[in-house]
Scaffold this motif. Structure first.
Motif, PDB file in Angstrom:
ATOM      1  N   LEU A 133       0.801  -1.225   0.000  1.00  0.00           N
ATOM      2  CA  LEU A 133       0.000   0.000   0.000  1.00  0.00           C
ATOM      3  C   LEU A 133       0.839   1.282   0.000  1.00  0.00           C
ATOM      4  CD1 LEU A 133      -2.761  -1.075   2.553  1.00  0.00           C
ATOM      5  CD2 LEU A 133      -2.930  -1.063   0.061  1.00  0.00           C
ATOM      6  N   PRO A 134       1.760   1.419  -0.940  1.00  0.00           N
ATOM      7  CA  PRO A 134       2.572   2.643  -0.991  1.00  0.00           C
ATOM      8  C   PRO A 134       1.702   3.881  -1.219  1.00  0.00           C
ATOM      9  CG  PRO A 134       2.808   1.396  -3.021  1.00  0.00           C
ATOM     10  CD  PRO A 134       2.021   0.539  -2.069  1.00  0.00           C
ATOM     11  N   GLY A 135       1.965   4.926  -0.437  1.00  0.00           N
ATOM     12  CA  GLY A 135       1.257   6.189  -0.601  1.00  0.00           C
ATOM     13  C   GLY A 135      -0.176   6.211  -0.091  1.00  0.00           C
ATOM     14  N   ALA A 136      -0.666   5.099   0.443  1.00  0.00           N
ATOM     15  CA  ALA A 136      -2.053   5.034   0.920  1.00  0.00           C
ATOM     16  C   ALA A 136      -2.173   5.655   2.311  1.00  0.00           C
ATOM     17  CB  ALA A 136      -2.524   3.585   0.974  1.00  0.00           C
ATOM     18  N   TRP A 137      -3.327   6.256   2.578  1.00  0.00           N
ATOM     19  CA  TRP A 137      -3.630   6.781   3.906  1.00  0.00           C
ATOM     20  C   TRP A 137      -4.165   5.663   4.790  1.00  0.00           C
ATOM     21  CZ3 TRP A 137      -2.456  11.486   5.752  1.00  0.00           C
ATOM     22  CH2 TRP A 137      -2.117  12.484   4.830  1.00  0.00           C
ATOM     23  N   GLY A 138      -3.888   5.737   6.077  1.00  0.00           N
ATOM     24  CA  GLY A 138      -4.409   4.750   7.005  1.00  0.00           C
ATOM     25  C   GLY A 138      -4.279   5.224   8.430  1.00  0.00           C
ATOM     26  N   VAL A 139      -4.750   4.391   9.340  1.00  0.00           N
ATOM     27  CA  VAL A 139      -4.591   4.666  10.762  1.00  0.00           C
ATOM     28  C   VAL A 139      -3.219   4.164  11.181  1.00  0.00           C
ATOM     29  CG1 VAL A 139      -7.068   4.558  11.215  1.00  0.00           C
ATOM     30  CG2 VAL A 139      -5.685   2.480  11.436  1.00  0.00           C
ATOM     31  N   PHE A 140      -2.720   4.655  12.301  1.00  0.00           N
ATOM     32  CA  PHE A 140      -1.431   4.189  12.794  1.00  0.00           C
ATOM     33  C   PHE A 140      -1.627   2.884  13.551  1.00  0.00           C
ATOM     34  CE2 PHE A 140      -0.580   8.599  11.916  1.00  0.00           C
ATOM     35  CZ  PHE A 140       0.688   8.546  11.363  1.00  0.00           C
ATOM     36  N   GLY A 141      -0.670   2.005  13.443  1.00  0.00           N
ATOM     37  CA  GLY A 141      -0.736   0.706  14.100  1.00  0.00           C
ATOM     38  C   GLY A 141       0.153  -0.275  13.383  1.00  0.00           C
ATOM     39  N   GLY A 142      -0.147  -1.551  13.529  1.00  0.00           N
ATOM     40  CA  GLY A 142       0.665  -2.565  12.875  1.00  0.00           C
ATOM     41  C   GLY A 142       0.305  -3.959  13.332  1.00  0.00           C
ATOM     42  N   HIS A 143       1.209  -4.891  13.067  1.00  0.00           N
ATOM     43  CA  HIS A 143       0.987  -6.299  13.385  1.00  0.00           C
ATOM     44  C   HIS A 143       1.144  -6.574  14.880  1.00  0.00           C
ATOM     45  CE1 HIS A 143       1.661  -6.700   9.044  1.00  0.00           C
ATOM     46  NE2 HIS A 143       0.924  -7.779   9.171  1.00  0.00           N
ATOM     47  N   ILE A 144       0.349  -7.529  15.344  1.00  0.00           N
ATOM     48  CA  ILE A 144       0.456  -8.010  16.716  1.00  0.00           C
ATOM     49  C   ILE A 144       1.527  -9.101  16.731  1.00  0.00           C
ATOM     50  CG2 ILE A 144      -0.745  -9.142  18.628  1.00  0.00           C
ATOM     51  CD1 ILE A 144      -3.377  -8.031  17.435  1.00  0.00           C
ATOM     52  N   GLU A 145       2.531  -8.929  17.580  1.00  0.00           N
ATOM     53  CA  GLU A 145       3.588  -9.931  17.730  1.00  0.00           C
ATOM     54  C   GLU A 145       3.047 -11.116  18.532  1.00  0.00           C
ATOM     55  OE1 GLU A 145       6.623  -9.533  16.341  1.00  0.00           O
ATOM     56  OE2 GLU A 145       6.180  -7.506  15.611  1.00  0.00           O
ATOM     57  N   ALA A 146       3.686 -12.284  18.391  1.00  0.00           N
ATOM     58  CA  ALA A 146       3.215 -13.518  19.025  1.00  0.00           C
ATOM     59  C   ALA A 146       3.074 -13.398  20.538  1.00  0.00           C
ATOM     60  CB  ALA A 146       4.150 -14.673  18.678  1.00  0.00           C
ATOM     61  N   HIS A 147       3.917 -12.624  21.192  1.00  0.00           N
ATOM     62  CA  HIS A 147       3.907 -12.519  22.655  1.00  0.00           C
ATOM     63  C   HIS A 147       3.044 -11.378  23.181  1.00  0.00           C
ATOM     64  CE1 HIS A 147       6.910  -9.653  21.256  1.00  0.00           C
ATOM     65  NE2 HIS A 147       6.697  -8.991  22.376  1.00  0.00           N
ATOM     66  N   GLU A 148       2.329 -10.668  22.307  1.00  0.00           N
ATOM     67  CA  GLU A 148       1.604  -9.462  22.715  1.00  0.00           C
ATOM     68  C   GLU A 148       0.092  -9.649  22.677  1.00  0.00           C
ATOM     69  OE1 GLU A 148       4.112  -5.717  21.024  1.00  0.00           O
ATOM     70  OE2 GLU A 148       3.064  -6.901  19.511  1.00  0.00           O
TER      71      GLU A 148
END
Length: 140
Positions: free
Chosen positions: A31-46
């Motif tokens: 998704l280069p250049g796309a707008w979105g909310v801030f966040g990301g992937h959930i790691e296995a221990h989180e």
């Protein structure tokens, strides 16, 4: 064959009737250049909440002090599905600023109309979720 599920978190930061969005860097593979909310992937221990707090520190340099679960959006295709757990971030310490320019090229506080327009292609439920987050901000 089971589809891969990408569990992610996203922040709905609301201040003064506006939502904070980020524009992905133009050279990102996804998704280069796309707008979105801030966040990301959930790691296995989180947990989802731990992941969101980590992502906000890394991406914006803020510490979420009060957040609440808001919605879960699901998308993708037969090969890979994403599940985005959204949280309304009601309070935080620090002033949001871009800390990972390789991830995001721009941030902007957007009106509901601007946010809906920028996220129009991301998921059909985003307008209702964004409106609810802003309505809650107005009530507070």
């Amino acid at each position: 064959m089971n589809a891969i599920v990408h569990d992610c978190v996203g922040a709905l930061l609301v201040r003064g009737g506006r939502l904070l969005l980020g524009r992905r860097a133009p050279d990102r593979a996804w998704l280069p250049g796309a707008w979105g909310v801030f966040g990301g992937h959930i790691e296995a221990h989180e947990s989802a909440e731990q992941a969101l707090r980590r992502e906000l520190r890394e991406e914006l340099g803020i510490a979420a002090t009060r957040l609440r679960p808001d919605a879960i959006l699901v998308g993708g295709d037969a090969g890979a599905t994403w599940r985005l757990q959204l949280f309304v971030v009601e309070a935080w310490d620090g002033e949001p600023q871009l800390r990972q320019p390789q991830e995001h090229a721009q941030l902007a506080w957007c009106s509901l109309a601007e946010a809906c327009e920028r996220l129009a292609g991301a998921h059909p439920e985003f307008p209702a979720v964004l409106a609810d987050a802003l309505r809650d901000d107005d009530a507070g």
